[in-house]
Design a protein around this motif. Structure first.
Motif: not given
Length: 950
Positions: A216, A232, A236-240, A243-244, A584
């Motif tokens: 990210y 986004e 984005n930070t909620t799309n695992e 983001y992970n 994940t």
């Protein structure tokens, strides 16, 4: 005819009046599905007029230095002075006739192609945002901390949580685990036994680990470096799955600091004085030329750099200058002058690019640096600024120094290929990045272009020009992945997707330029039981340290104890490890394999692969044997041409199409359309129910010569020939042959002053499609049209639905339309299709959760004109529910034993539907279907066996 206007940086370009300008729009061509960052492009000619000569600065004359054809310029196309597309223009060249300038050849590019030009050949380590903040003191304490909780970093005003971690991936030695007292598996030059045993000499050597950086911050660094703004939708930070993801910081074989000095970047730039325009200065780098000079004569003026370094010590140091992330100049083992106490660099010619600086020294020291940049032969354009660097006592690990050797464009392209992303720049300048499925789902607009189709000619081709699609990683040289290939003769995680039946064609291969590890779950040799640990090994098949391609992975935190050997040789116990994973989580989840592979930790296949989540719908559609690529021509009105997006769909008669490509000739206003027939639901196969209309049944129409009615002249010999169709059945979903005279849109009055009789259509139930845990699909059909007088027709049909059954009690269509608690989904016909029975209609209700219930009605209206009476039909209230989710794993068969002495009832979820099964005392019950193993019962039970995951 459409009048086309072209503007380059606000200046209108003269065009040939008789020039046939054609633009081709495509986002992801079914014939080349690997391409990304594409929208449309076209090369055409413009005259060498006075206006254009001034604009292109007489490019045909190489003695005149002015227009830089290597760079693209902002451009806009207007149709009839209405904005059509924004993009870039590139000058390809110029021609002369009779020794006079005649033509300029230019290419217009859609905004989807800008990334390649902006990023160029820059590498990841050129990203300035990563140079200053993403670093830490390399110490035993910090490594152990980041093995269980990442380093939080703030950079560019953004907080990056767990930005840097240390995963359990070794660069050289193999890991084993043996918890036996006085284990025979000690540490050697080839392995580490990481089981903790007090008083032993074995454990994980911290120097075997390298850090990893969350990707990210890399995306944000790319935005900051090149002035981009990604949407986004995916980043984005909620799309695992995005983001992970972490990038392993591995750019050489062996340890982190082998053959490497202590490199400290120069930063804290402070502007002292400036005259004129020379550079753009940032906190720890500068770029030249200035952004407002790009494409001008001043941009190419030679620039020189003076540097004065003032060290705090007399010891030797090295001063390094980087251009676009690569070493531009080195000044090694230099010292300060005894008289001036500084070291000076003078008159260094610098080219256009991004410049950063570093000090290399093993001695704790500080450095104050003065920089002076000036344009050649002038004192009017110069800038003076200062910077500092500090070499600390402890070794500083800087993420930017450890980034893998990969171009920024190749890194971005890898993400696009992994997740089947597509991008384009919207009118606000934001680069919208979406998965292909989400892009096509982003538009619900359907353009009915039936009346604009040129019916004189069309062609229908097979969609797929190849027989197989291969999805693979370029890097499989790590030990476990290579071993997998040799054992099973198949690349780890790669997929070869082909149709169920073999046919001719070439294979199409999409290769991601990354490494793909296979990991190993560690077994405790003492007892032969699995631990909660999994590790990765950067070694080749010979078990020697290996560099490989850049590696992306998911870290999973495991609370497991291991032994750790610190840099001073002491053994300590450590709890908490980031294990590397292709998924994940260690339960069934989205993963980085293209093919469904047994998960290394869970040892069962994880189905949520990259193909299943991001490619399946698109590829499945193009492999559908009844999918066709239809090429036809149309004269689209300006209202469609200007407002159309490539996510929209076309409707021709009752058929729905996705846009593969559009080529529009703006002189004739004729567009050539490449269209793919689709269904309403992505990935749904086109299934034609074979129905033979009566008029095509041979036995109903043909006459045999041995008939008792029709005989040959010879009454003794009769031929015995039947109705032979040569194996060719004529099938259709309905009788497609129109009447000799198409019904008029205005029914004839049969009697003056007597209103026409209007009858309603006939509605029929359909088998409802399978719901999901978040969506339900409602389906209904019309089996017979209503009539206005003698004319059969349907004006409108559709659905009403609500989450409350009481909202649908009304039986009047207009009353339901006026109810704000009811959602209406209408399908209105046109003069082209109102006299045909429509296909069964399916609609998806989305945004639901487990067990949600939707109540609905289907309706049909023969007539909506005020000239005639209504003819409405509406169904009773019907209901559909979402599937129940499964918290465990699903199997085709589960055998359950009743452990009680009395009968019990077993409850299980079968394909999202809750079912009950009676079980007699002590009996075994076979649950068949797609059964979730999260089973409950009214008594005690045991699951005897689970067979065939589904």
């Amino acid at each position: 005819m459409l009048n086309l206007q072209l503007y380059i940086e606000g200046q209108e370009v003269d065009l040939y009046k008789d020039e046939s300008v054609t633009l081709t729009q495509t986002l992801q061509d079914v014939k080349d599905i690997e391409k990304v960052f594409t929208d449309f492009s076209r090369t055409f000619n413009v005259p060498a007029s006075k206006v254009n000569n001034k604009l292109f600065k007489h490019f045909y004359n190489y003695h005149i230095i002015g227009y830089d054809a290597r760079k693209k310029k902002d451009a806009e196309i207007y149709l009839n002075y209405k904005l059509f597309k924004k993009g870039k223009i590139k000058l390809e060249g110029a021609t002369r006739k009779n020794n006079k300038a005649h033509t300029y050849k230019i290419t217009f590019f859609g905004n989807g192609v800008n990334l390649k030009d902006l990023l160029g050949d820059d590498k990841l380590d050129a990203l300035a945002l990563l140079k200053d903040s993403f670093n830490f003191t390399y110490s035993d304490a910090n490594i152990k901390t980041y093995m269980q909780s990442g380093l939080n970093v703030t950079a560019g005003g953004i907080d990056f949580n767990d930005a840097i971690i240390f995963p359990l991936i070794t660069h050289t030695k193999r890991l084993v685990y043996d918890s036996a007292s006085s284990s025979a598996y000690g540490n050697t030059d080839k392995q580490n036994n990481i089981a903790y045993e007090a008083g032993s000499t074995h454990g994980l050597q911290l120097s075997q680990l390298k850090p990893a950086l969350r990707i990210y911050p890399i995306i944000k660094a790319i935005e900051a470096q090149y002035g981009l703004l990604f949407s986004e939708d995916f980043f984005n930070t909620t799309n695992e799955p995005f983001y992970n993801l972490y990038l392993w910081l591995h750019n050489k074989t062996g340890g982190l600091f082998e053959d490497e000095g202590n490199v400290t970047p120069v930063g804290n730039f402070n502007l002292v004085d400036v005259k004129g325009a020379t550079i753009d200065l940032f906190d720890n780098y500068f770029t030249t030329p200035q952004s407002d000079q790009i494409g001008t004569n001043r941009a190419n003026k030679e620039k020189k750099l003076d540097v004065t370094v003032k060290p705090s010590v007399t010891d030797a140091f090295s001063f390094v200058i980087y251009k676009n992330g690569e070493v531009y100049e080195r000044f090694d083992n230099v010292t300060r002058d005894a008289q001036t106490n500084d070291y000076a660099i003078r008159d260094l010619v610098i080219e256009n690019g991004t410049y950063t600086f570093a000090i290399e020294s093993d001695v704790p020291s500080t450095y104050n640096i003065n920089f002076f940049v000036r344009r050649k032969s002038t004192l009017k354009n110069e800038v003076f600024f200062t910077g500092t660097a500090e070499v600390l006592t402890d070794v500083q690990l800087r993420a930017s120094n450890q980034l893998p050797d990969i171009k920024v464009i190749d890194f971005i392209t890898s993400l696009f290929k992994l997740f089947n992303l597509t991008s384009f720049q919207n009118e606000s300048g934001v680069i919208e990045v979406k998965t292909l499925d989400n892009f096509y789902a982003s538009s619900k607009k359907i353009w009915d272009v039936t009346e604009f189709i040129d019916k004189t000619e069309s062609s229908v081709d097979s969609v797929l020009p190849y027989k197989q699609v291969n999805l693979r990683y370029d890097g499989h040289d790590n030990f476990f992945a290579k071993n997998h290939s040799e054992l099973f003769n198949q690349e780890w995680g790669s997929l070869k997707y082909q149709a169920s039946e073999k046919f001719e064609g070439a294979a199409y291969t999409i290769t991601v330029p990354l490494e793909h590890f296979k990991y190993e779950r560690l077994k405790d040799i003492n007892g032969d039981t699995f631990t909660q640990l999994q590790w990765g090994w950067s070694a080749d098949i010979k078990q020697e340290a290996n560099l490989g391609k850049p590696l992306l992975f998911y870290p999973v935190q495991q609370s497991a104890q291991i032994g750790v050997i610190e840099s001073d040789g002491d053994l300590v116990s450590h709890t908490g490890v980031y294990i590397p994973s292709n998924s994940t989580s260690i339960t069934d989840s989205k993963n980085l394999n293209f093919n469904s592979e047994p998960n290394e930790f869970a040892l069962v296949p994880f189905e949520k692969t990259l193909f299943a989540e991001y490619y399946k719908n698109y590829v499945k559609e193009i492999f559908d044997p009844q999918r066709r690529l239809t090429t036809t021509k149309a004269y689209l009105p300006l209202s469609i041409t200007i407002n159309l997006t490539l996510a929209d769909k076309f409707q021709i008669f009752e058929n729905l199409y996705r846009i593969n490509k559009i080529s529009t000739n703006f002189e004739t206003n004729q567009s050539t359309l490449e269209l793919i027939n689709i269904k309403e639901q992505a990935g749904e196969l086109i299934e034609i129910v074979p129905v033979i209309p009566d008029k095509f049944v041979p036995s109903n129409t043909c006459i045999t010569v041995d008939s008792t009615v029709y005989r040959t002249d010879n009454v003794i010999l009769t031929t015995d020939i039947g109705c032979n169709t040569e194996g060719l059945d004529i099938i259709s979903t309905k009788d497609p042959v129109p009447d000799d005279v198409h019904p008029d849109n205005k029914p004839d009055q049969v009697q003056i002053d007597v209103p026409l009789v209007v009858t309603p259509p006939v509605l029929a139930d359909q088998v409802q499609p399978t719901a999901t845990s978040t969506s339900i699909f409602i389906k209904h059909s019309i089996t017979d049209l209503g009539s206005v007088g003698t004319t059969k027709q349907i004006d409108e049909y559709g659905f009403f639905y609500s989450t409350n059954a009481s909202d649908l009690t009304a039986t009047d269509i207009d009353t339901l339309k006026a109810n704000g608690s009811v959602t209406n989904v209408p399908f209105k016909t046109t003069s082209f299709n109102k006299h045909q029975i429509p296909n069964a209609v399916t609609f998806e209700v989305t945004g639901l959760t487990n067990g949600d219930v939707i109540y609905w009605k289907f309706y049909g209206r023969t007539n909506t004109s005020v000239n005639y009476a209504l003819g409405d039909a509406i169904t009773e209230v019907k209901t559909n529910a979402t599937l129940l989710g499964c918290t465990g794993t699903k199997y085709a068969t589960i055998i359950v034993q009743n452990d009680d002495s009395t009968a019990i009832t077993i409850t299980a979820i079968d394909a999202g539907v809750q079912k009950t099964y009676p079980a007699a005392a002590g009996a075994q019950v076979y649950l068949n279907g797609c059964i979730c193993d999260a089973i409950t019962a009214t008594g005690n039970f045991t699951i005897i066996q689970k067979q065939n995951p589904c």
